[in-house]
Design a protein around this motif. Structure first.
Motif, PDB file in Angstrom:
ATOM      1  N   GLU A  45       0.746  -1.287   0.161  1.00  0.00           N
ATOM      2  CA  GLU A  45       0.139  -0.011   0.176  1.00  0.00           C
ATOM      3  C   GLU A  45       0.980   1.188   0.134  1.00  0.00           C
ATOM      4  N   PHE A  46       0.417   2.192  -0.765  1.00  0.00           N
ATOM      5  CA  PHE A  46       1.265   3.571  -0.747  1.00  0.00           C
ATOM      6  C   PHE A  46       0.824   4.252   0.470  1.00  0.00           C
ATOM      7  N   VAL A  47       1.774   4.792   0.891  1.00  0.00           N
ATOM      8  CA  VAL A  47       1.673   5.735   2.379  1.00  0.00           C
ATOM      9  C   VAL A  47       1.857   6.981   2.005  1.00  0.00           C
ATOM     10  N   ALA A  48       2.937   7.638   1.504  1.00  0.00           N
ATOM     11  CA  ALA A  48       3.159   8.914   1.423  1.00  0.00           C
ATOM     12  C   ALA A  48       4.340   9.267   0.166  1.00  0.00           C
ATOM     13  N   GLY A  49       4.003  10.217  -0.307  1.00  0.00           N
ATOM     14  CA  GLY A  49       5.357  10.827  -1.193  1.00  0.00           C
ATOM     15  C   GLY A  49       5.749  11.874  -0.934  1.00  0.00           C
ATOM     16  N   ILE A  50       6.777  12.448  -1.625  1.00  0.00           N
ATOM     17  CA  ILE A  50       7.501  13.754  -1.286  1.00  0.00           C
ATOM     18  C   ILE A  50       8.257  14.102  -2.694  1.00  0.00           C
ATOM     19  N   SER A  51       8.161  15.177  -3.139  1.00  0.00           N
ATOM     20  CA  SER A  51       8.652  15.897  -4.553  1.00  0.00           C
ATOM     21  C   SER A  51      10.236  16.103  -4.151  1.00  0.00           C
ATOM     22  N   TRP A  52      10.992  15.868  -5.277  1.00  0.00           N
ATOM     23  CA  TRP A  52      12.477  16.221  -4.935  1.00  0.00           C
ATOM     24  C   TRP A  52      12.832  17.687  -4.221  1.00  0.00           C
ATOM     25  N   SER A  53      11.980  18.358  -4.439  1.00  0.00           N
ATOM     26  CA  SER A  53      11.972  19.896  -3.798  1.00  0.00           C
ATOM     27  C   SER A  53      11.394  19.966  -2.420  1.00  0.00           C
ATOM     28  N   GLY A  54      10.587  19.000  -2.149  1.00  0.00           N
ATOM     29  CA  GLY A  54       9.882  19.005  -0.851  1.00  0.00           C
ATOM     30  C   GLY A  54       8.664  19.797  -0.748  1.00  0.00           C
ATOM     31  N   THR A 100      10.902   9.962 -11.360  1.00  0.00           N
ATOM     32  CA  THR A 100       9.512  10.481 -11.845  1.00  0.00           C
ATOM     33  C   THR A 100       8.523  10.535 -10.621  1.00  0.00           C
ATOM     34  N   PRO A 101       8.053  11.741 -10.086  1.00  0.00           N
ATOM     35  CA  PRO A 101       7.008  11.577  -8.912  1.00  0.00           C
ATOM     36  C   PRO A 101       5.970  10.794  -9.227  1.00  0.00           C
ATOM     37  N   SER A 102       5.103  11.082 -10.771  1.00  0.00           N
ATOM     38  CA  SER A 102       4.020  10.202 -10.706  1.00  0.00           C
ATOM     39  C   SER A 102       4.028   8.879 -10.763  1.00  0.00           C
ATOM     40  N   LEU A 104       5.493   7.191  -8.438  1.00  0.00           N
ATOM     41  CA  LEU A 104       5.797   6.550  -7.211  1.00  0.00           C
ATOM     42  C   LEU A 104       4.476   5.948  -6.421  1.00  0.00           C
ATOM     43  N   PRO A 105       3.306   6.481  -6.457  1.00  0.00           N
ATOM     44  CA  PRO A 105       2.147   5.821  -6.095  1.00  0.00           C
ATOM     45  C   PRO A 105       1.641   4.506  -6.463  1.00  0.00           C
ATOM     46  N   GLN A 106       2.361   4.187  -7.681  1.00  0.00           N
ATOM     47  CA  GLN A 106       1.978   2.973  -8.236  1.00  0.00           C
ATOM     48  C   GLN A 106       3.055   1.957  -7.663  1.00  0.00           C
ATOM     49  N   GLY A 107       4.065   2.305  -7.322  1.00  0.00           N
ATOM     50  CA  GLY A 107       4.994   1.280  -6.626  1.00  0.00           C
ATOM     51  C   GLY A 107       5.664   0.359  -7.830  1.00  0.00           C
ATOM     52  N   LYS A 108       5.414   0.784  -8.956  1.00  0.00           N
ATOM     53  CA  LYS A 108       5.964  -0.511  -9.954  1.00  0.00           C
ATOM     54  C   LYS A 108       7.469   0.198 -10.650  1.00  0.00           C
ATOM     55  N   ALA A 109       8.255  -0.703 -10.686  1.00  0.00           N
ATOM     56  CA  ALA A 109       9.646  -0.295 -11.515  1.00  0.00           C
ATOM     57  C   ALA A 109      10.391   0.979 -10.727  1.00  0.00           C
ATOM     58  N   LEU A 110      10.196   1.291  -9.455  1.00  0.00           N
ATOM     59  CA  LEU A 110      10.796   2.299  -8.813  1.00  0.00           C
ATOM     60  C   LEU A 110      12.188   2.013  -8.720  1.00  0.00           C
ATOM     61  N   ASP A 111      13.154   3.243  -8.886  1.00  0.00           N
ATOM     62  CA  ASP A 111      14.449   2.925  -8.763  1.00  0.00           C
ATOM     63  C   ASP A 111      15.037   2.300  -7.628  1.00  0.00           C
ATOM     64  N   ALA A 112      14.752   2.686  -6.468  1.00  0.00           N
ATOM     65  CA  ALA A 112      15.164   2.066  -5.364  1.00  0.00           C
ATOM     66  C   ALA A 112      14.339   1.610  -4.038  1.00  0.00           C
ATOM     67  N   TRP A 113      14.452   0.708  -3.593  1.00  0.00           N
ATOM     68  CA  TRP A 113      13.523   0.494  -2.487  1.00  0.00           C
ATOM     69  C   TRP A 113      14.645   0.093  -1.092  1.00  0.00           C
ATOM     70  N   GLY A 114      13.979   0.337   0.124  1.00  0.00           N
ATOM     71  CA  GLY A 114      14.985  -0.063   1.012  1.00  0.00           C
ATOM     72  C   GLY A 114      14.420  -1.537   1.442  1.00  0.00           C
ATOM     73  N   GLN A 115      15.139  -1.741   2.687  1.00  0.00           N
ATOM     74  CA  GLN A 115      14.694  -3.273   3.112  1.00  0.00           C
ATOM     75  C   GLN A 115      13.472  -3.288   4.034  1.00  0.00           C
ATOM     76  N   GLY A 116      13.257  -2.251   4.627  1.00  0.00           N
ATOM     77  CA  GLY A 116      12.020  -2.196   5.513  1.00  0.00           C
ATOM     78  C   GLY A 116      12.168  -2.235   6.893  1.00  0.00           C
TER      79      GLY A 116
END
Length: 123
Positions: A45-54, A100-102, A104-116
């Motif tokens: 589930e997508f929780v939150a996102g923030i742009s590169w500028s904040g 690419t901010p748009s 982010l909410p889809q969560g597919k093919a994102l550049d980087a993920w943390g381990q959680g």
């Protein structure tokens, strides 16, 4: 390439607060950042996102008004402040990054993920 490492998870009682942190290494400043979560037996589930500028933030419906995302570009860090926690917030929380901010909410093919990091909210 961005590498991410989450911290701050733990056990908290319902109604309490917790702050998650995500430390980024690499080319951090040009990336949109965000958080996802996944509870046992449930879809991610997508929780939150923030742009590169904040300057722009966006949230999943289930956390609006309770969670706040922020970033500190000087420290290469993104924070998720979680208030009024509920048992249904229990999940593994993942930090994510993508140029690419748009996407982010889809969560597919994102550049980087943390381990959680695990967040457990007791009733």
């Amino acid at each position: 390439q961005v590498q991410l490492a989450e911290s701050g998870g733990g056990l908290v009682q319902a109604g309490g607060s917790l702050r998650l942190s995500c430390a980024a290494s690499g080319t951090f400043s040009s990336y949109a950042m965000g958080w996802f979560r996944q509870a046992p037996g449930k879809e991610r589930e997508f929780v939150a996102g923030i742009s590169w500028s904040g300057g722009s933030t966006y949230y999943g419906d289930s956390v609006k008004g309770r969670f706040t995302i922020s970033r500190d570009s000087a420290e290469n860090r993104v924070t998720l402040q979680m208030n009024s926690l509920k048992p249904e917030d229990t999940a593994v929380y993942y930090c994510v990054a993508d140029p690419t901010p748009s996407r982010l909410p889809q969560g597919k093919a994102l550049d980087a993920w943390g381990q959680g990091t695990l967040v457990t909210v007791s009733s």
